[in-house]
Design an enzyme around this catalytic site. Sequence first.
Site, PDB file in Angstrom:
ATOM      1  N   THR A 211      -1.123   0.897 -10.259  1.00  0.00           N
ATOM      2  CA  THR A 211      -2.399   0.302  -9.850  1.00  0.00           C
ATOM      3  C   THR A 211      -3.233   1.229  -8.965  1.00  0.00           C
ATOM      4  OG1 THR A 211      -3.421  -1.741  -9.068  1.00  0.00           O
ATOM      5  CG2 THR A 211      -1.550  -0.900  -7.781  1.00  0.00           C
TER       6      THR A 211
ATOM      7  N   GLU B  83       0.835  -1.209   0.000  1.00  0.00           N
ATOM      8  CA  GLU B  83       0.000   0.000   0.000  1.00  0.00           C
ATOM      9  C   GLU B  83       0.869   1.260   0.000  1.00  0.00           C
ATOM     10  OE1 GLU B  83      -3.149   0.017  -0.490  1.00  0.00           O
ATOM     11  OE2 GLU B  83      -3.906  -1.916   0.177  1.00  0.00           O
TER      12      GLU B  83
ATOM     13  N   ARG C 130       0.552   3.765  -3.142  1.00  0.00           N
ATOM     14  CA  ARG C 130      -0.086   5.064  -2.860  1.00  0.00           C
ATOM     15  C   ARG C 130       0.941   6.160  -2.636  1.00  0.00           C
ATOM     16  NH1 ARG C 130      -5.766   3.798   0.175  1.00  0.00           N
ATOM     17  NH2 ARG C 130      -5.748   1.562  -0.073  1.00  0.00           N
TER      18      ARG C 130
ATOM     19  N   GLU D 222     -12.505   0.388  -9.711  1.00  0.00           N
ATOM     20  CA  GLU D 222     -12.164  -0.567 -10.784  1.00  0.00           C
ATOM     21  C   GLU D 222     -13.113  -0.561 -11.979  1.00  0.00           C
ATOM     22  OE1 GLU D 222     -12.246  -1.314  -7.510  1.00  0.00           O
ATOM     23  OE2 GLU D 222     -10.094  -1.480  -7.132  1.00  0.00           O
TER      24      GLU D 222
ATOM     25  N   ASP E 124      -4.798  -9.731  -8.236  1.00  0.00           N
ATOM     26  CA  ASP E 124      -5.049  -8.765  -9.320  1.00  0.00           C
ATOM     27  C   ASP E 124      -3.851  -8.007  -9.910  1.00  0.00           C
ATOM     28  OD1 ASP E 124      -4.864  -7.369  -6.894  1.00  0.00           O
ATOM     29  OD2 ASP E 124      -6.858  -6.482  -6.983  1.00  0.00           O
TER      30      ASP E 124
HETATM   31  C1  DMJ Z   1      -6.563   0.467  -4.779  1.00  0.00           C
HETATM   32  O1  DMJ Z   1      -5.800   0.823  -3.690  1.00  0.00           O
HETATM   33  C2  DMJ Z   1      -5.729  -0.140  -5.837  1.00  0.00           C
HETATM   34  O2  DMJ Z   1      -6.397  -0.067  -7.027  1.00  0.00           O
HETATM   35  C3  DMJ Z   1      -5.362  -1.557  -5.557  1.00  0.00           C
HETATM   36  O3  DMJ Z   1      -4.661  -2.163  -6.611  1.00  0.00           O
HETATM   37  C4  DMJ Z   1      -6.564  -2.381  -5.261  1.00  0.00           C
HETATM   38  N1  DMJ Z   1      -7.643  -1.723  -4.649  1.00  0.00           N
HETATM   39  C5  DMJ Z   1      -7.692  -0.370  -4.306  1.00  0.00           C
HETATM   40  C6  DMJ Z   1      -9.010   0.283  -4.654  1.00  0.00           C
HETATM   41  O4  DMJ Z   1     -10.101  -0.512  -4.680  1.00  0.00           O
END
Ligand code: DMJ
Length: 642
Positions: free
Chosen positions: A621, A268, A272, A535, A401
Amino acid sequence: MTTPALLPLSGRRLPPLNLGASAFPHHRATLRLSEKFILLLILSAFITLCFGAFFFLPDSSKHKRFDLGLEDVLIPHVDTSKGGKNLGGFLIHGQGHDEHRHREEEEQLRNKIRADHEKALEEAKEKLKKSRDEIQAEIQTEKNKVVQELKKKDSKPLPLVPLPNLIGVNSGEPAEPDIREKRNKVKEMMKHAWDNYKQHGWGHNELKPIARKGHTTNIFGNSQMGATIVDALDTLYIMGLHDEFREGQEWIDKNLDFSVNSEVSVFEVNIRFIGGLLAAYYLSGQEVFKIKAVQLAGKLLPAFNTPTGIPWAMVNLKSGVGRNWGWASAGSSILAEFGTLHMEFVHLSYLTGDPVYYNKVMHIRKLLQKMDRPNGLYPNYLNPRTGRWGQHHTSVGGLGDSFYEYLLKAWLMSDRMDTEARKMYDDAIEAIEKHLIRKSNGGLTFIGEWKNGHLERKMGHLTCFAGGMFALGADGSRDDKAGHYLQLGAEIAHTCHESYDRTTLKLGPEAFKFDGGVEAVAVRQNEKYYILRPEVIETYWYMWRFTHDPKYRQWGWEATQAIDKYCRVSGGFSGVKDVYSSSPTYDDVQQSFFLAETLKYLYLLFSNDDLLPLDNWVFNTEAHPLPVLHLANTTLSGNPAY
Ligand code: DMJ
């Protein structure tokens, strides 16, 4: 007459010696002479005692030396083999002048020690006179000094590297008035989310929009690291909210500190914080973001100190101690976590010229490449001690994912040079299509999950990102199956839209089933929530870019309106607990990814394609755009042959 009690030099108190009349009551006249004699005897005993003390007391210099721990200071070169004498702990060479000089030095040293000792005692006494608050304030000032020193050390300039050619950092303003209006609406929503976070949660990781206060979760640890500020920066920049961007920059510059005793999620924090800071750096050119990203990356590196080099899920930013989530199968690390570091780490090596980041992620890739995969599928759990798979559970949603996403994006980000990543992506997608993708009775294409030998016919909201991924990977696919993958992307987009459309609020549930007559609907109560996730909108945006089919903008607009109607509160935006209920309750969390991703993808959906074109930018992501790197002549591995 009573003589005073005698105190022996040893300090032990003897009983008083009574030599007066009461001691010899019957011999007053005749005792005069013997009295004198006794007194003489005592006197001589006393003198003998004093002499004894003088000669036989232990050498106090020895005590001083050991008590103060100064052995090394006082006898720097004790080497008696060279004719010196070691007297009382000090080395004396020869006699006469030398001896004298050494004595003087010894004396000076003693005086200095005594003076230092007294000074320390005085300071301690002074300290004790102070109140607890005063002492604490002093300690804090000392701490701040150390932090400032460390900061100075950490902020040393990084090597200058040529910035990649940054194309498409423009306003992207659409010509059509109705699209412009929709885009303005999204921008207004961003302002509402930001302003409320600023007012009620500034510096906290996230906002509780109903309680109007800060919020955090265990992924960010227990420190106020301003996750929303870092995550939102590039969205603010893209939307032209420059004052807000500057406020965020100022906070980061002054307050974002990673020397905190806090245990964070490596994944995370990478997607982020490092992703957000790198994107803000590339978009704005402000060095502070690059410096902070590199500082933070240094704090994550200890997580890779495992027997296999597969990082722990969590690391303490201060101690560097890592561990895995308690709930993960057999102490495993998670595929989507250790497999979603590549993009950011390649950029870190590029920007710093330090191969350490690149080598860490390439090591992970090589290890995964070598492993046997059941049915060609990657299980979600891998033990970082043994290097063995945990439970055989494969998913394109949660836990798996973004590993697949990053294989594709590693290839795109390398200007399509990293063909190894592309091959791994192609192989994985083929296995996923074969074993996980199915059509429901009602004709909806869905991606299920593989659990211990059977397919669970359930799809997560998280899995909906895959529609966009298939479309993004269509060009360059094996056997020129571009059309097939674009079609697959469109089918997933359709299914996910259905999952929204079949609810009361027109917002998608967390997970939905294709079983027992149920199609794209959540069955269990604890799967009916919507937490402002991006998503589905992400997939609409990719599909829009690749097809320009107006239905994607239409679907995006439906979602915008639903979010504004059901998730907006006066203190920001909140998730809802049940998308099938006409009177929803709030979860009271404004997720940082709502500002980083959901609103950014909506804004881009209503912008022109020349804003951040996909040939030049790859979105991590967490929707943080990183430029394509033309690496042909660049060494990232520290090996010129790369
Ligand atoms: C986000 O922090 C990112 O997209 C991550 O890859 C998966 N899920 C959350 C949002 O749903």
